[in-house]
Design an enzyme around this catalytic site. Structure first.
Site, PDB file in Angstrom:
ATOM      1  N   ARG A   1      94.829 101.976  26.373  1.00 16.01           N
ATOM      2  CA  ARG A   1      95.764 102.516  27.335  1.00 16.01           C
ATOM      3  C   ARG A   1      94.940 103.732  27.473  1.00 16.01           C
ATOM      4  O   ARG A   1      94.777 104.713  26.641  1.00 16.01           O
ATOM      5  CB  ARG A   1      97.157 102.651  26.922  1.00 16.01           C
TER       6      ARG A   1
ATOM      7  N   HIS B   1      98.434  97.996  35.772  1.00 16.69           N
ATOM      8  CA  HIS B   1      99.053  97.526  34.613  1.00 16.69           C
ATOM      9  C   HIS B   1      99.400  95.997  34.442  1.00 16.69           C
ATOM     10  O   HIS B   1     100.457  95.422  34.552  1.00 16.69           O
ATOM     11  CB  HIS B   1     100.528  98.142  34.601  1.00 16.69           C
TER      12      HIS B   1
ATOM     13  N   GLN C   1     101.914  94.011  32.162  1.00 12.55           N
ATOM     14  CA  GLN C   1     103.198  93.803  32.610  1.00 12.55           C
ATOM     15  C   GLN C   1     103.597  92.888  33.522  1.00 12.55           C
ATOM     16  O   GLN C   1     104.671  92.155  33.335  1.00 12.55           O
ATOM     17  CB  GLN C   1     103.922  95.297  33.275  1.00 12.55           C
TER      18      GLN C   1
ATOM     19  N   ASP D   1     109.961 101.398  39.505  1.00 15.39           N
ATOM     20  CA  ASP D   1     109.254 102.021  38.386  1.00 15.39           C
ATOM     21  C   ASP D   1     109.565 103.511  38.524  1.00 15.39           C
ATOM     22  O   ASP D   1     110.117 103.924  39.650  1.00 15.39           O
ATOM     23  CB  ASP D   1     107.767 101.859  38.247  1.00 15.39           C
TER      24      ASP D   1
ATOM     25  N   CYS E   1     109.955  98.031  34.573  1.00 14.11           N
ATOM     26  CA  CYS E   1     109.003  97.663  33.270  1.00 14.11           C
ATOM     27  C   CYS E   1     109.482  98.395  32.087  1.00 14.11           C
ATOM     28  O   CYS E   1     109.449  98.364  30.941  1.00 14.11           O
ATOM     29  CB  CYS E   1     107.596  98.065  33.907  1.00 14.11           C
TER      30      CYS E   1
ATOM     31  N   ARG F   1     107.125  90.754  27.085  1.00  7.68           N
ATOM     32  CA  ARG F   1     105.989  91.352  26.777  1.00  7.68           C
ATOM     33  C   ARG F   1     105.383  90.833  25.617  1.00  7.68           C
ATOM     34  O   ARG F   1     104.258  90.646  25.389  1.00  7.68           O
ATOM     35  CB  ARG F   1     106.096  93.014  26.511  1.00  7.68           C
TER      36      ARG F   1
HETATM   37  N1   CP Z   1     106.458  98.917  30.477  1.00 11.17           N
HETATM   38  C1   CP Z   1     105.553  99.608  29.307  1.00 11.17           C
HETATM   39  O1   CP Z   1     104.539  99.600  29.550  1.00 11.17           O
HETATM   40  O2   CP Z   1     106.375 100.238  28.334  1.00 11.17           O
HETATM   41  P1   CP Z   1     105.355 101.069  27.191  1.00 11.17           P
HETATM   42  O3   CP Z   1     104.922 102.290  28.009  1.00 11.17           O
HETATM   43  O4   CP Z   1     106.629 101.509  26.399  1.00 11.17           O
HETATM   44  O5   CP Z   1     104.561 100.361  26.619  1.00 11.17           O
END
Ligand code: CP
Length: 299
Positions: free
Chosen positions: A104, A131, A134, A218, A258, A286
């Site tokens: 990430r 992303h 997700q 989001d 998300c 997830r």
């Molecule tokens: N939706 C998501 O990626 O959550 P986090 O940032 O907690 O990993």
């Protein structure tokens, strides 16, 4: 055989994405029953996180453990990368020691650079551009509750950022229609938007929500936009998702986010608990989709 990466939904063929979601369903049933199967026994994942995470990190870490493998979580500042070791050197070193890398980062170019230098699969666990993990969970959740997403209509309301970009890619790959409502100046990347005929911009949140099967939003200020919150609260004010906006959608429509959410901003205080909201099931999925992804890339 050449290694595969998952940096974008476009890295996989549509039928591979559908197989992943199907496999996630199988893994979910196993998770709720017999957990003795350990197909990734002896495998190790290195997880490099430059940004905070709850869902993504826990899903990959618990997922590796449940599949019989092991995950090492590395916050970037704890590694030599945090002291300036080149990304490509780190990629070559980790390729000698582990089986897969989950990453990430803020800059999407960093994940691409890492994947190009690595000889093992690399998963994009979120960048400022995309992303994709997700979306696997979002599609699994929709299809569990409403059947195939192909041909359905989805509204994305809010910031035209990484989630919106991945929804555009998903619309292309799964063959659904996407309506996007974002304030001027916060609309999605025009190149990503132009990459499919399945996504269109509309002016207002109400226009986007009209008669859709799924409504998604989001946060208004994603990670990396700290300090812009006050400005964005004013700019995005007419793009809040609440029960009245959901009423524009079909009666059987679902609502997803998300997470984490900011109640009082992109969602009101109550809509996450509306019967049309499936955000907790979406978060849980997830785990199952990311396990399916790990298995797909490692087997
Ligand atoms: N939706 C998501 O990626 O959550 P986090 O940032 O907690 O990993």
């Amino acid at each position: 055989m050449a290694k595969r990466d998952f940096l974008s939904l476009l890295d996989f063929a549509p039928e591979e994405l559908s197989q992943l979601v199907e496999r996630a369903g199988t893994l979910k049933r196993k998770f709720l029953g017999d957990r003795s199967d350990q197909p990734l026994k002896g495998h190790t994942a290195a997880m490099l996180f430059q940004l905070n995470s709850t869902r993504t990190r826990v899903a990959f870490e618990a997922g590796m453990s449940q599949l019989g493998g092991h995950a090492i979580v590395l916050n970037s500042e704890d590694t030599q990368m945090g002291r300036g070791e080149p990304i490509s050197d780190m990629a070559k070193v980790l390729s000698e020691m582990v089986d897969i890398v989950v990453m990430r980062t803020i800059k999407h170019a960093d994940v691409i650079e890492f994947a190009e230098a690595a000889s093992i699969p690399v998963i994009n666990a979120m960048t400022s551009l995309l992303h994709p993990c997700q979306l696997l969970a979002d599609v699994q959740t929709f299809e569990e509750l409403r059947g195939p997403i192909q041909g359905k209509t989805v509204a994305f309301i809010g910031d035209g950022y990484n989630m919106c970009h991945s929804y555009i890619n998903a619309a292309h790959q799964w063959g659904f229609n996407l309506k996007i409502a974002s304030p001027e100046g916060y609309r999605p990347d025009p190149q990503i938007l132009a990459s499919t005929n399945n996504a269109t911009l509309v002016e207002t949140a109400e226009e986007a929500a009209e008669n859709v099967d799924l409504l998604v939003t989001d946060v208004w200020a994603s990670m990396g936009h700290e300090g812009e919150e006050a400005d964005r609260r004013a700019i995005f004010a007419s793009f809040q998702v609440n029960e009245a906006l959901l009423d524009h959608a079909k009666t059987e429509a679902l609502f997803m986010h998300c997470l984490p959410a900011k109640r009082g901003e992109e969602v009101n205080e109550t809509v996450l608990d509306d019967p049309r909201s499936v955000v907790w099931q979406e978060a849980g999925n997830r785990l199952h989709t990311q396990k399916a992804l790990l298995q797909f890339l490692l087997e």
